[in-house]
Design an enzyme around this catalytic site. Sequence first.
Site, PDB file in Angstrom:
ATOM      1  N   GLU A 116      43.716  44.440  46.299  1.00  0.00           N
ATOM      2  CA  GLU A 116      44.674  44.095  47.345  1.00  0.00           C
ATOM      3  C   GLU A 116      45.226  42.677  47.272  1.00  0.00           C
ATOM      4  O   GLU A 116      46.363  42.444  47.668  1.00  0.00           O
ATOM      5  CB  GLU A 116      44.024  44.308  48.722  1.00  0.00           C
ATOM      6  CG  GLU A 116      43.692  45.756  49.051  1.00  0.00           C
ATOM      7  CD  GLU A 116      44.936  46.603  49.226  1.00  0.00           C
ATOM      8  OE1 GLU A 116      45.958  46.073  49.714  1.00  0.00           O
ATOM      9  OE2 GLU A 116      44.895  47.802  48.866  1.00  0.00           O
ATOM     10  N   SER A 143       7.344  74.759  96.301  1.00  0.00           N
ATOM     11  CA  SER A 143       5.908  74.672  96.016  1.00  0.00           C
ATOM     12  C   SER A 143       5.556  73.648  94.945  1.00  0.00           C
ATOM     13  O   SER A 143       4.367  73.383  94.729  1.00  0.00           O
ATOM     14  CB  SER A 143       5.380  76.042  95.582  1.00  0.00           C
ATOM     15  OG  SER A 143       5.517  76.979  96.631  1.00  0.00           O
TER      16      SER A 143
END
Length: 807
Positions: free
Chosen positions: A207, A481
Amino acid sequence: MSKKQPSRPAKRSQKASKGNAGKTAHKQKTQRSWQRRLFGVLWKLAVLGLVLLVFYLMYLDTMLSKRFANARYEAPALLYSRAMVIDTQQQLQRDEILRELQTLDYRNSRYARNPGEYQQQGNDLLVFRRAFDFPDRVEPGVRIRLRFTANGQLVGLESWPEQQALNEIRLEPQLIGRFASDNNEDRLLVGLEQVPVLMQDTLLLVEDQDFYHHFGIKPSSIVRAALANIAARRTVQGGSTITQQLIKNMYLTHDQTIRRKINEAFMALILDYRFSKDEILEAYFNEVYFGQDRGHAIHGIGLASQFFYGKTPEDLTPAEIAMLIGMVKGPSLYNPYRHPERAQDRRDLVLRLMYSGDLISQTQYLAAIEAPVVTRASNRLVARQRADYVDYVQRELRELVPGSAWQETGLRVFTYFDPWLQTMLEHAVVERMQELPDTEVQAAAVVTDYQTGTLRAMVGGRMPVQGGFNRAFQARRQIGSLIKPFVYTLALEDSAQFSLATILDDSELSLRNERGDEWRPTNFDNEFLGPLPLYQSWLDSRNIPAIQTALAITPAKVREKLYSMGATGAIHAYPSLALGTIDLSPVQVNQLYGFLANHGEGYALSSIAGITTHRGELVYLDQREPHRAFSEEAAYLARYASFGAVEYGTGRMLGREIREPLGGKTGSTNELRDSWFVSFDNQYILTVWLGRDDNQPIGLTGSHGGIPVAQRLWQQTGVRALDLTPPNNVQMYAWNADSGIWLAEHCFTNNTRASSRPDSVRLPGITRPEYATVDCSEYEQQVQEALQEKAEEERPRSWWRRVFSSG
């Protein structure tokens, strides 16, 4: 002789000549004046333009310097699962480890020479574990050999090829989700030191070869690109340096306009002047774009290496580096998932450049050419969405790290999530939902590790992947319960008054409720069995004995104990509290039951183990300590009774199918609006809830609603057998079954031991001083008096025969 007069035309000609000369001179004077004025205006405009340019450059300098220095990125929070710890003490199986490796995208290779590969060697596994930055430390990549028995159990762990024995090793965690930043960009920030030198050199080679020598722009490249574009009459070449590309990606649009290019050049010059080359290069590696994942933009080499290869940048091979650098030119064009052939051509081109530029050897080049372009099986950053669990993590994260300032550094959130448990839990819930004809029935299920107080798996609805309203922690329903074990355990703390053999009265009861109205509670079967031991009342989930016990210890103490363990919301100290008139979420139920299962100690549940920034700076580390709610002795009695409930009581449907010891408790509410079941082995608690969002009855008890889910999960994951070894102060004693009185062994001859009496039963009890100093003559008299008193009460069938002959 008269003078000759000039002719009139000649005079006119002279006058005209003078006039023309005057006009010309005036015109020239006017032109010079206009030129001077134009020059003055142009000069002023130039000065003004220069001033404006200076001010604009000052503005750009201030803006760019501030944003680049202080608010360079917006980064997401990335969520990770638990890291699998491999050691020989856990009795891990070969299949478990292979399953984890495959989930982490490890490749089965011939030699396991690269990170993320493993090799099977007979009964052994050779694994090249990837490097990973854990919250407590960075662990480099390492090759290890795992040795197994013929039946697949792990028996040895050593480094390879050094063959040094290791105590344990962690595999890297899975990425399970993310919380996006405000700009909806995903990235994992890395420092330049984390980017391999080969990757840095390859980027500059492809690049911007003069990156370390220019001042942010390269005029020769700009001119060359301009000429090429003019000749082609379209944009065929770019002249941007890495600095210009960074400016375009971070601050500008991608419009091909002169104005944007000029701004780009100015800003590149400023950035190059204000910041070092290494800072710019690091920013580029964190900003460069690599495509989309479900609407999220993938930025930066840190996340791209994870997305395409499941690795950190440090572990990338030359072939993988070439592919990622090649994608910079066109992330969509060279996406290896969508266009593998095109991507391979691009990668091979970069590899040739690397080889010709002496960045890699011929051996490396030839090996890289043969490597696949992508190694992860999934083309998604997060292979499976875990919406339910992530919901809970998000809530906890907001408490630990409020606000949004964290987006500047990004976060890595390490959770206790277990992907395998989650998958099995989802399957168990979905299969149960498919069996029910009522499609309005919803479900929630939670698995926690009660030894550490950590949340491991969660399902928040009948369709686990939908997200939305999460019933696992957002829905609060009456627990029925499920509260009874806490009432009984609190009573068992007072060993002078209560034991598992204590006789409770299961008879009709009339009370005044909080409004002053008469309240006549009943049992689920609408029957009353008279005197019953606490143990049987627990196993059969009788209502009246639970109320009697709560009245004996006072509902206020029950409420206080529930609050101390982390229950929230309104809890009224009424007798009905013993029947579960309290609204809790499944997560809260798991937290409470953790105190019973974990020998009386428990934690405030957590899903987050640690938090760091993307750079590894520690933000939070879980250092919670347990606190005690019950004595170890009373908690053991609760564990023993919970085991009995699964073997002989209301949970025996599970006990018939799962032969390893488990503890559990069923729960249901009025008109069967809610079905609950809690079960636990020696490490995990599973809570299952079924019900409707509109609170209409579903017709399912805790046994018929929740137990099938639990059964499926325990069968798939296996059970860590519940340890029923009593603590030092608890022993097995003989108790008179009808009176609940302790039968002292040393008061009987060897031929008539207390435990062999037909009216006795053996149950664990908390050792008391008087047990060792009892006077046998007085003791025998007490036993006989109690037996005579109980003999007056007719009982057609002894309770222990009913328990052990049922089911």
